[in-house]
Design an enzyme around this catalytic site. Structure first.
Site, PDB file in Angstrom:
ATOM      1  N   HIS A   1       0.843  -1.194   0.000  1.00 22.84           N
ATOM      2  CA  HIS A   1       0.000   0.000   0.000  1.00 22.84           C
ATOM      3  C   HIS A   1       0.879   1.246   0.000  1.00 22.84           C
ATOM      4  O   HIS A   1       1.441   1.619   1.035  1.00 22.84           O
ATOM      5  CB  HIS A   1      -0.940  -0.029   1.210  1.00 22.84           C
ATOM      6  CG  HIS A   1      -1.924   1.088   1.224  1.00 22.84           C
ATOM      7  ND1 HIS A   1      -2.268   1.784   2.355  1.00 22.84           N
ATOM      8  CD2 HIS A   1      -2.628   1.675   0.219  1.00 22.84           C
ATOM      9  CE1 HIS A   1      -3.136   2.718   2.062  1.00 22.84           C
ATOM     10  NE2 HIS A   1      -3.367   2.681   0.769  1.00 22.84           N
TER      11      HIS A   1
ATOM     12  N   ASN B   1      -4.986   4.124   6.872  1.00 19.55           N
ATOM     13  CA  ASN B   1      -6.339   4.498   6.443  1.00 19.55           C
ATOM     14  C   ASN B   1      -7.405   4.239   7.506  1.00 19.55           C
ATOM     15  O   ASN B   1      -8.457   4.879   7.509  1.00 19.55           O
ATOM     16  CB  ASN B   1      -6.714   3.780   5.148  1.00 19.55           C
ATOM     17  CG  ASN B   1      -6.075   4.445   3.946  1.00 19.55           C
ATOM     18  OD1 ASN B   1      -5.508   5.525   4.053  1.00 19.55           O
ATOM     19  ND2 ASN B   1      -6.153   3.800   2.796  1.00 19.55           N
TER      20      ASN B   1
HETATM   21  N1  CAA Z   1       6.445  14.187  -8.926  1.00 13.52           N
HETATM   22  C1  CAA Z   1       7.451  15.085  -8.891  1.00 13.52           C
HETATM   23  N2  CAA Z   1       7.359  16.250  -8.220  1.00 13.52           N
HETATM   24  C2  CAA Z   1       6.198  16.500  -7.561  1.00 13.52           C
HETATM   25  C3  CAA Z   1       5.118  15.601  -7.548  1.00 13.52           C
HETATM   26  C4  CAA Z   1       5.272  14.404  -8.271  1.00 13.52           C
HETATM   27  N3  CAA Z   1       4.298  13.512  -8.310  1.00 13.52           N
HETATM   28  N4  CAA Z   1       4.097  16.131  -6.814  1.00 13.52           N
HETATM   29  C5  CAA Z   1       4.533  17.333  -6.372  1.00 13.52           C
HETATM   30  N5  CAA Z   1       5.788  17.550  -6.816  1.00 13.52           N
HETATM   31  C6  CAA Z   1       6.601  18.728  -6.602  1.00 13.52           C
HETATM   32  C7  CAA Z   1       5.760  19.962  -6.847  1.00 13.52           C
HETATM   33  O1  CAA Z   1       5.713  20.258  -8.248  1.00 13.52           O
HETATM   34  C8  CAA Z   1       6.484  21.015  -6.057  1.00 13.52           C
HETATM   35  O2  CAA Z   1       7.549  21.553  -6.806  1.00 13.52           O
HETATM   36  P1  CAA Z   1       7.759  23.152  -6.835  1.00 13.52           P
HETATM   37  O3  CAA Z   1       8.202  23.469  -5.431  1.00 13.52           O
HETATM   38  O4  CAA Z   1       8.809  23.328  -7.854  1.00 13.52           O
HETATM   39  O5  CAA Z   1       6.432  23.748  -7.212  1.00 13.52           O
HETATM   40  C9  CAA Z   1       7.051  20.203  -4.891  1.00 13.52           C
HETATM   41  O6  CAA Z   1       6.987  18.809  -5.248  1.00 13.52           O
HETATM   42  C10 CAA Z   1       6.242  20.391  -3.637  1.00 13.52           C
HETATM   43  O7  CAA Z   1       4.888  20.215  -3.951  1.00 13.52           O
HETATM   44  P2  CAA Z   1       3.771  21.251  -3.584  1.00 13.52           P
HETATM   45  O8  CAA Z   1       4.033  22.590  -4.116  1.00 13.52           O
HETATM   46  O9  CAA Z   1       2.457  20.642  -3.978  1.00 13.52           O
HETATM   47  O10 CAA Z   1       3.980  21.477  -2.061  1.00 13.52           O
HETATM   48  P3  CAA Z   1       3.956  20.660  -0.736  1.00 13.52           P
HETATM   49  O11 CAA Z   1       5.113  21.183   0.024  1.00 13.52           O
HETATM   50  O12 CAA Z   1       2.567  20.783  -0.171  1.00 13.52           O
HETATM   51  O13 CAA Z   1       4.246  19.119  -0.936  1.00 13.52           O
HETATM   52  C11 CAA Z   1       3.043  17.070  -0.609  1.00 13.52           C
HETATM   53  C12 CAA Z   1       3.327  18.245  -1.503  1.00 13.52           C
HETATM   54  C13 CAA Z   1       4.310  16.241  -0.376  1.00 13.52           C
HETATM   55  C14 CAA Z   1       2.034  16.228  -1.369  1.00 13.52           C
HETATM   56  C15 CAA Z   1       2.518  17.532   0.790  1.00 13.52           C
HETATM   57  O14 CAA Z   1       1.512  18.487   0.612  1.00 13.52           O
HETATM   58  C16 CAA Z   1       1.963  16.408   1.593  1.00 13.52           C
HETATM   59  O15 CAA Z   1       2.684  15.657   2.231  1.00 13.52           O
HETATM   60  N6  CAA Z   1       0.605  16.252   1.611  1.00 13.52           N
HETATM   61  C17 CAA Z   1      -0.055  15.194   2.310  1.00 13.52           C
HETATM   62  C18 CAA Z   1      -0.162  14.004   1.392  1.00 13.52           C
HETATM   63  C19 CAA Z   1      -0.762  12.825   2.085  1.00 13.52           C
HETATM   64  O16 CAA Z   1      -1.186  12.831   3.218  1.00 13.52           O
HETATM   65  N7  CAA Z   1      -0.827  11.693   1.324  1.00 13.52           N
HETATM   66  C20 CAA Z   1      -1.444  10.499   1.775  1.00 13.52           C
HETATM   67  C21 CAA Z   1      -2.829  10.416   1.193  1.00 13.52           C
HETATM   68  S1  CAA Z   1      -3.725   9.025   1.793  1.00 13.52           S
HETATM   69  C22 CAA Z   1      -3.174   7.754   0.829  1.00 13.52           C
HETATM   70  O17 CAA Z   1      -2.379   7.913  -0.068  1.00 13.52           O
HETATM   71  C23 CAA Z   1      -3.711   6.401   1.148  1.00 13.52           C
HETATM   72  C24 CAA Z   1      -4.988   5.982   0.555  1.00 13.52           C
HETATM   73  O18 CAA Z   1      -5.156   4.771   0.384  1.00 13.52           O
HETATM   74  C25 CAA Z   1      -6.069   6.923   0.213  1.00 13.52           C
HETATM   75  P1  NAD Z   2      -7.480   6.080 -10.500  1.00 13.99           P
HETATM   76  O1  NAD Z   2      -8.933   6.109 -10.807  1.00 13.99           O
HETATM   77  O2  NAD Z   2      -6.676   7.328 -10.586  1.00 13.99           O
HETATM   78  O3  NAD Z   2      -6.755   4.999 -11.430  1.00 13.99           O
HETATM   79  C1  NAD Z   2      -7.261   3.715 -11.662  1.00 13.99           C
HETATM   80  C2  NAD Z   2      -6.841   3.320 -13.064  1.00 13.99           C
HETATM   81  O4  NAD Z   2      -7.106   1.932 -13.257  1.00 13.99           O
HETATM   82  C3  NAD Z   2      -7.609   4.082 -14.158  1.00 13.99           C
HETATM   83  O5  NAD Z   2      -6.675   4.729 -14.989  1.00 13.99           O
HETATM   84  C4  NAD Z   2      -8.379   2.975 -14.908  1.00 13.99           C
HETATM   85  O6  NAD Z   2      -8.444   3.207 -16.307  1.00 13.99           O
HETATM   86  C5  NAD Z   2      -7.513   1.764 -14.597  1.00 13.99           C
HETATM   87  N1  NAD Z   2      -8.185   0.460 -14.700  1.00 13.99           N
HETATM   88  C6  NAD Z   2      -9.431   0.128 -14.285  1.00 13.99           C
HETATM   89  N2  NAD Z   2      -9.634  -1.200 -14.507  1.00 13.99           N
HETATM   90  C7  NAD Z   2      -8.484  -1.678 -15.060  1.00 13.99           C
HETATM   91  C8  NAD Z   2      -8.045  -2.965 -15.489  1.00 13.99           C
HETATM   92  N3  NAD Z   2      -8.857  -4.035 -15.395  1.00 13.99           N
HETATM   93  N4  NAD Z   2      -6.797  -3.102 -16.012  1.00 13.99           N
HETATM   94  C9  NAD Z   2      -5.971  -2.036 -16.084  1.00 13.99           C
HETATM   95  N5  NAD Z   2      -6.329  -0.803 -15.693  1.00 13.99           N
HETATM   96  C10 NAD Z   2      -7.569  -0.634 -15.178  1.00 13.99           C
HETATM   97  O7  NAD Z   2      -7.363   5.436  -9.042  1.00 13.99           O
HETATM   98  P2  NAD Z   2      -6.162   5.550  -8.000  1.00 13.99           P
HETATM   99  O8  NAD Z   2      -6.416   6.699  -7.110  1.00 13.99           O
HETATM  100  O9  NAD Z   2      -4.886   5.419  -8.728  1.00 13.99           O
HETATM  101  O10 NAD Z   2      -6.420   4.240  -7.133  1.00 13.99           O
HETATM  102  C11 NAD Z   2      -5.951   2.966  -7.545  1.00 13.99           C
HETATM  103  C12 NAD Z   2      -5.905   2.033  -6.358  1.00 13.99           C
HETATM  104  O11 NAD Z   2      -4.979   2.559  -5.394  1.00 13.99           O
HETATM  105  C13 NAD Z   2      -7.232   1.861  -5.619  1.00 13.99           C
HETATM  106  O12 NAD Z   2      -7.293   0.555  -5.111  1.00 13.99           O
HETATM  107  C14 NAD Z   2      -7.115   2.888  -4.486  1.00 13.99           C
HETATM  108  O13 NAD Z   2      -7.923   2.599  -3.404  1.00 13.99           O
HETATM  109  C15 NAD Z   2      -5.656   2.759  -4.147  1.00 13.99           C
HETATM  110  N6  NAD Z   2      -5.042   3.907  -3.493  1.00 13.99           N
HETATM  111  C16 NAD Z   2      -5.429   5.181  -3.838  1.00 13.99           C
HETATM  112  C17 NAD Z   2      -4.804   6.259  -3.221  1.00 13.99           C
HETATM  113  C18 NAD Z   2      -5.170   7.674  -3.567  1.00 13.99           C
HETATM  114  O14 NAD Z   2      -4.756   8.591  -2.860  1.00 13.99           O
HETATM  115  N7  NAD Z   2      -5.930   7.920  -4.625  1.00 13.99           N
HETATM  116  C19 NAD Z   2      -3.765   6.048  -2.289  1.00 13.99           C
HETATM  117  C20 NAD Z   2      -3.377   4.725  -1.987  1.00 13.99           C
HETATM  118  C21 NAD Z   2      -4.040   3.658  -2.590  1.00 13.99           C
END
Ligand code: CAA
Ligand code: NAD
Length: 289
Positions: free
Chosen positions: A140, A190
């Site tokens: 994850h 999460n």
């Molecule tokens: N690749 C390369 N560079 C990237 C990038 C990427 N994917 N994303 C951002 N950057 C760069 C930006 O372009 C920026 O560059 P500049 O300074 O030149 O503009 C720099 O990194 C910093 O980014 P931000 O300006 O957006 O500023 P920030 O200091 O807020 O940093 C962050 C971004 C690291 C995302 C920070 O905001 C952060 O830690 N946010 C919290 C994210 C978080 O909690 N994530 C977990 C989500 S939950 C999850 O993922 C689990 C789930 O299953 C749902």
């Molecule tokens: P997303 O909607 O951005 O991307 C999913 C992608 O999967 C889409 O581009 C879709 O076209 C593709 N897809 C669907 N069915 C497919 C298949 N059978 N074969 C190949 N591609 C297929 O979603 P996401 O946010 O990248 O989430 C992807 C997974 O990661 C989920 O299980 C989500 O819960 C998990 N996740 C999401 C986050 C987040 O912050 N969004 C963080 C951690 C984990």
């Protein structure tokens, strides 16, 4: 490590980041999408992210180019048959994921390790669907994968110890700090984070505060990089709703898992967050408007 070739399924928000960090770490990577348009979009994002890292002097141009050269895209699942590790990052829908694992179980070589990036579903159910529960783990990653340092490594009671160790070593080799997690709803992060996001929505539904004030409070008062509403926009409102709906269906008696109406309404209106330009806030590209 036995892992040399890595398949990534899904090239969306998470899949493109996972494919990128694996290619940067020197693995041969093949990424599978369901259609050409999301594949092109995902590969384009990898190119942009690598350029950004070069611009910020975090990578050299040579390393960025070599990473791109190790990466290919495909629409054919069968092209992943000889991968040592397959990381799945498709939409958060257990039925669709289970179908995919049933197909992977039929076509991949016997030793392929299967790793799901699911946010919330039981890893064991995907292992069962694959017919190879000993080869199944959760890996994850966190969003944005290129910047966030954590990977939760989830083992089920059926996961083979060598498979777990190899998956953990892979997480380390792509620059992440692995944390061991059990196959429980939401693993470690999460389980705490998503109910907090839902509680913030309920606070706004009650009229106690606004998304902007809640976010300012949590950023300035607690030092969080983003408040819960910006974070939900970042994660995707559709993904957040799928997580809560999945848990609510399994644990209907738990009030922390009830999906807030405000979240359901926004998803129904197509306001999915940063990826659609509007969620709780408006977005211009990658930045809050
Ligand atoms: N690749 C390369 N560079 C990237 C990038 C990427 N994917 N994303 C951002 N950057 C760069 C930006 O372009 C920026 O560059 P500049 O300074 O030149 O503009 C720099 O990194 C910093 O980014 P931000 O300006 O957006 O500023 P920030 O200091 O807020 O940093 C962050 C971004 C690291 C995302 C920070 O905001 C952060 O830690 N946010 C919290 C994210 C978080 O909690 N994530 C977990 C989500 S939950 C999850 O993922 C689990 C789930 O299953 C749902
Ligand atoms: P997303 O909607 O951005 O991307 C999913 C992608 O999967 C889409 O581009 C879709 O076209 C593709 N897809 C669907 N069915 C497919 C298949 N059978 N074969 C190949 N591609 C297929 O979603 P996401 O946010 O990248 O989430 C992807 C997974 O990661 C989920 O299980 C989500 O819960 C998990 N996740 C999401 C986050 C987040 O912050 N969004 C963080 C951690 C984990």
């Amino acid at each position: 490590m036995v892992i040399k070739k890595v398949g990534v399924i899904g090239c969306g928000l998470m899949g493109h980041g996972i494919a990128q960090v694996a290619a940067q770490a020197g693995f041969e990577v093949i990424v599978r999408e369901s259609a050409q348009e999301p594949l092109d979009k995902g590969l384009g994002r990898i190119g942009k992210s690598l350029n950004k890292l070069v611009e910020k002097e975090k990578l050299t141009r040579e390393v960025a180019d070599a990473s791109l050269a190790r990466l290919t895209g495909t629409l054919e699942l069968a092209d992943l048959a000889d991968c040592d590790l397959v990381v799945e990052a498709i939409i958060e829908d257990l039925a669709i994921k289970s179908d995919l694992y049933a197909n992977l179980g039929k076509l991949c070589k016997p030793e392929t390790i299967f790793a799901t990036n699911t946010s919330s579903f039981p890893v064991a159910e995907m292992g069962a669907a694959s017919g190879r529960p000993a080869n199944m783990v959760g890996l994850h990653f966190f969003n944005p994968v290129q910047l966030m340092k954590l990977v939760e490594v989830v083992r089920t009671p059926e996961t083979d110890e060598a498979v777990y160790a190899e998956a953990k070593a892979f997480g380390e080799s792509v620059g992440k700090v692995p944390v061991a997690a059990s196959d429980t709803p939401g693993f470690v992060v999460n389980r705490l984070l998503v109910p907090y996001m839902a509680d913030a929505m309920r606070m706004v539904e009650r009229g106690d505060s606004t998304p902007a004030d809640v976010d300012a409070g949590m950023s300035l008062g607690c030092g969080y990089p983003m408040g819960p509403f910006t974070l939900t926009d970042y994660v995707g409102l559709d993904t957040t709703l799928s997580i809560l709906e999945g848990w609510h269906e399994r644990f209907p008696e738990d009030p922390t898992f009830v999906p807030p109406q405000i979240l359901k309404d926004k998803v129904a209106a197509g306001k999915l967050g940063r990826k659609t330009g509007e969620g709780f806030f408006k977005w211009e590209g990658d930045k809050r408007a």
